[in-house]
Design a protein around this motif. Structure first.
Motif, mmCIF file in Angstrom:
data_model
loop_
_atom_site.group_PDB
_atom_site.id
_atom_site.type_symbol
_atom_site.label_atom_id
_atom_site.label_comp_id
_atom_site.label_asym_id
_atom_site.label_seq_id
_atom_site.Cartn_x
_atom_site.Cartn_y
_atom_site.Cartn_z
ATOM 1 N N ASP A 50 4.311 -5.157 -1.871
ATOM 2 C CA ASP A 50 3.702 -5.927 -2.961
ATOM 3 C C ASP A 50 4.600 -7.096 -3.359
ATOM 4 O O ASP A 50 4.120 -8.206 -3.586
ATOM 5 C CB ASP A 50 3.443 -5.043 -4.179
ATOM 6 C CG ASP A 50 2.301 -4.059 -3.979
ATOM 7 O OD1 ASP A 50 1.499 -4.236 -3.029
ATOM 8 O OD2 ASP A 50 2.214 -3.100 -4.778
ATOM 9 N N PHE A 51 5.899 -6.840 -3.467
ATOM 10 C CA PHE A 51 6.857 -7.899 -3.806
ATOM 11 C C PHE A 51 6.810 -9.015 -2.767
ATOM 12 O O PHE A 51 6.721 -10.197 -3.112
ATOM 13 C CB PHE A 51 8.272 -7.327 -3.902
ATOM 14 C CG PHE A 51 9.335 -8.383 -4.049
ATOM 15 C CD1 PHE A 51 9.581 -8.966 -5.273
ATOM 16 C CD2 PHE A 51 10.082 -8.793 -2.944
ATOM 17 C CE1 PHE A 51 10.556 -9.954 -5.410
ATOM 18 C CE2 PHE A 51 11.049 -9.768 -3.070
ATOM 19 C CZ PHE A 51 11.292 -10.353 -4.306
ATOM 20 N N SER A 52 6.839 -8.654 -1.500
ATOM 21 C CA SER A 52 6.826 -9.650 -0.424
ATOM 22 C C SER A 52 5.542 -10.481 -0.456
ATOM 23 O O SER A 52 5.579 -11.703 -0.309
ATOM 24 C CB SER A 52 6.994 -8.966 0.935
ATOM 25 O OG SER A 52 7.131 -9.922 1.962
ATOM 26 N N GLY A 56 4.676 -14.749 -1.085
ATOM 27 C CA GLY A 56 3.956 -15.539 -0.090
ATOM 28 C C GLY A 56 4.018 -15.013 1.329
ATOM 29 O O GLY A 56 3.581 -15.691 2.261
ATOM 30 N N ASN A 57 4.555 -13.798 1.526
ATOM 31 C CA ASN A 57 4.644 -13.219 2.862
ATOM 32 C C ASN A 57 3.957 -11.857 2.847
ATOM 33 O O ASN A 57 4.600 -10.829 2.632
ATOM 34 C CB ASN A 57 6.095 -13.105 3.316
ATOM 35 C CG ASN A 57 6.210 -12.690 4.765
ATOM 36 O OD1 ASN A 57 5.278 -12.823 5.536
ATOM 37 N ND2 ASN A 57 7.372 -12.190 5.136
ATOM 38 N N ASP A 58 2.650 -11.864 3.075
ATOM 39 C CA ASP A 58 1.851 -10.647 3.075
ATOM 40 C C ASP A 58 2.058 -9.917 4.398
ATOM 41 O O ASP A 58 1.554 -10.338 5.430
ATOM 42 C CB ASP A 58 0.381 -11.001 2.874
ATOM 43 C CG ASP A 58 -0.534 -9.792 2.862
ATOM 44 O OD1 ASP A 58 -0.038 -8.656 3.030
ATOM 45 O OD2 ASP A 58 -1.737 -9.991 2.696
ATOM 46 N N LEU A 59 2.789 -8.828 4.353
ATOM 47 C CA LEU A 59 3.073 -8.046 5.547
ATOM 48 C C LEU A 59 2.107 -6.879 5.732
ATOM 49 O O LEU A 59 2.164 -6.189 6.744
ATOM 50 C CB LEU A 59 4.508 -7.512 5.491
ATOM 51 C CG LEU A 59 5.607 -8.561 5.478
ATOM 52 C CD1 LEU A 59 6.951 -7.914 5.192
ATOM 53 C CD2 LEU A 59 5.634 -9.324 6.783
ATOM 54 N N SER A 60 1.218 -6.663 4.771
ATOM 55 C CA SER A 60 0.299 -5.527 4.818
ATOM 56 C C SER A 60 -1.023 -5.833 5.501
ATOM 57 O O SER A 60 -1.638 -4.938 6.078
ATOM 58 C CB SER A 60 0.000 -5.030 3.406
ATOM 59 O OG SER A 60 1.176 -4.600 2.773
ATOM 60 N N TYR A 66 -2.461 -12.482 15.796
ATOM 61 C CA TYR A 66 -1.041 -12.396 16.159
ATOM 62 C C TYR A 66 -0.687 -11.005 16.681
ATOM 63 O O TYR A 66 0.494 -10.656 16.772
ATOM 64 C CB TYR A 66 -0.164 -12.736 14.949
ATOM 65 C CG TYR A 66 -0.359 -14.137 14.452
ATOM 66 C CD1 TYR A 66 0.011 -15.227 15.237
ATOM 67 C CD2 TYR A 66 -0.932 -14.386 13.209
ATOM 68 C CE1 TYR A 66 -0.180 -16.516 14.780
ATOM 69 C CE2 TYR A 66 -1.121 -15.667 12.745
ATOM 70 C CZ TYR A 66 -0.747 -16.735 13.544
ATOM 71 O OH TYR A 66 -0.934 -18.022 13.095
ATOM 72 N N ASP A 67 -1.707 -10.186 16.966
ATOM 73 C CA ASP A 67 -1.503 -8.818 17.424
ATOM 74 C C ASP A 67 -0.643 -8.038 16.425
ATOM 75 O O ASP A 67 0.255 -7.303 16.795
ATOM 76 C CB ASP A 67 -0.889 -8.806 18.833
ATOM 77 C CG ASP A 67 -1.035 -7.455 19.506
ATOM 78 O OD1 ASP A 67 -2.000 -6.721 19.186
ATOM 79 O OD2 ASP A 67 -0.172 -7.112 20.335
ATOM 80 N N PHE A 68 -0.957 -8.231 15.138
ATOM 81 C CA PHE A 68 -0.200 -7.612 14.052
ATOM 82 C C PHE A 68 -1.144 -6.729 13.241
ATOM 83 O O PHE A 68 -2.098 -7.216 12.639
ATOM 84 C CB PHE A 68 0.421 -8.697 13.166
ATOM 85 C CG PHE A 68 1.214 -8.165 12.002
ATOM 86 C CD1 PHE A 68 2.417 -7.501 12.209
ATOM 87 C CD2 PHE A 68 0.763 -8.339 10.708
ATOM 88 C CE1 PHE A 68 3.151 -7.021 11.132
ATOM 89 C CE2 PHE A 68 1.487 -7.863 9.626
ATOM 90 C CZ PHE A 68 2.690 -7.206 9.841
ATOM 91 N N ALA A 69 -0.882 -5.435 13.232
ATOM 92 C CA ALA A 69 -1.758 -4.469 12.569
ATOM 93 C C ALA A 69 -1.524 -4.368 11.065
ATOM 94 O O ALA A 69 -2.288 -3.723 10.357
ATOM 95 C CB ALA A 69 -1.582 -3.095 13.200
ATOM 96 N N GLY A 70 -0.473 -4.994 10.563
ATOM 97 C CA GLY A 70 -0.112 -4.857 9.156
ATOM 98 C C GLY A 70 0.822 -3.677 8.972
ATOM 99 O O GLY A 70 0.745 -2.695 9.709
ATOM 100 N N LEU A 71 1.693 -3.789 8.004
ATOM 101 C CA LEU A 71 2.686 -2.738 7.752
ATOM 102 C C LEU A 71 2.220 -1.821 6.631
ATOM 103 O O LEU A 71 1.497 -2.238 5.727
ATOM 104 C CB LEU A 71 4.029 -3.354 7.386
ATOM 105 C CG LEU A 71 4.663 -4.234 8.457
ATOM 106 C CD1 LEU A 71 5.963 -4.837 7.938
ATOM 107 C CD2 LEU A 71 4.901 -3.453 9.735
#
Length: 121
Positions: A50-52, A56-60, A66-71
Motif C-alpha cells: 500500500d505504501f509503495s 506511485g509504484n503499484d506492485l500489486s 510485462y509478464d508481471f502477475a503482481g505481488l
C-alpha cells in the motif's frame, strides 16, 4: 567475481516465484544500468505494498504486458534500496533477507537498519 551480500558472504537467491531481480535471475544483483539499485531482498507485506502504491509504484496490480502477475504479501522481491529506506523512515519497511541483499544496499541504508528488519530462512 561473485556478488557479495550485506553481511560479506556470497549473494544468495531471493526468489524465483515470483522471478525477481534487475536481471530477472532470482538474485538482487545489479549493474550500472540499474539506476534504481534493486538490491534489497524484501518480504512483501500488505502495508508496504500500500505504501509503495501511494508513492506511485503499484506492485500489486498484475501487468500482463510485462509478464508481471503482481505481488502479494509473503512474496520476496528485490526492492530499490531507496524505496526500502523511504518505507523504513515512514514505518512500513518490509522484512529483509540479509544473505540475499546485495552489498550495494549499504550505499543507501545502514546495516543496522537492515538487521533490525532481518528474517532468517
Amino acid at each position: 567475481m561473485t556478488a557479495k551480500n550485506v553481511i560479506g558472504g556470497a549473494l544468495a537467491l531471493c526468489s524465483t516465484s515470483p522471478l525477481t531481480g534487475w536481471k530477472r535471475d532470482g538474485c538482487c544483483s545489479t549493474d550500472d544500468s540499474d539506476n534504481g539499485r534493486h538490491v534489497v531482498c524484501a518480504v512483501m507485506t500488505a502495508e508496504f505494498l500500500d505504501f509503495s502504491a501511494g508513492q506511485g509504484n503499484d506492485l500489486s496490480t498484475p501487468r500482463p504486458e510485462y509478464d508481471f502477475a503482481g505481488l502479494r504479501p509473503g512474496d520476496r522481491w528485490c526492492l530499490c534500496a531507496a524505496r526500502w529506506e523511504e518505507a523504513r523512515i515512514a514505518g512500513f519497511a518490509p522484512d529483509v533477507v540479509l544473505d540475499a541483499t546485495h552489498a550495494k544496499a549499504l550505499e543507501t541504508t545502514a546495516l543496522g537498519h537492515l538487521q533490525a528488519h532481518a528474517i532468517t530462512d
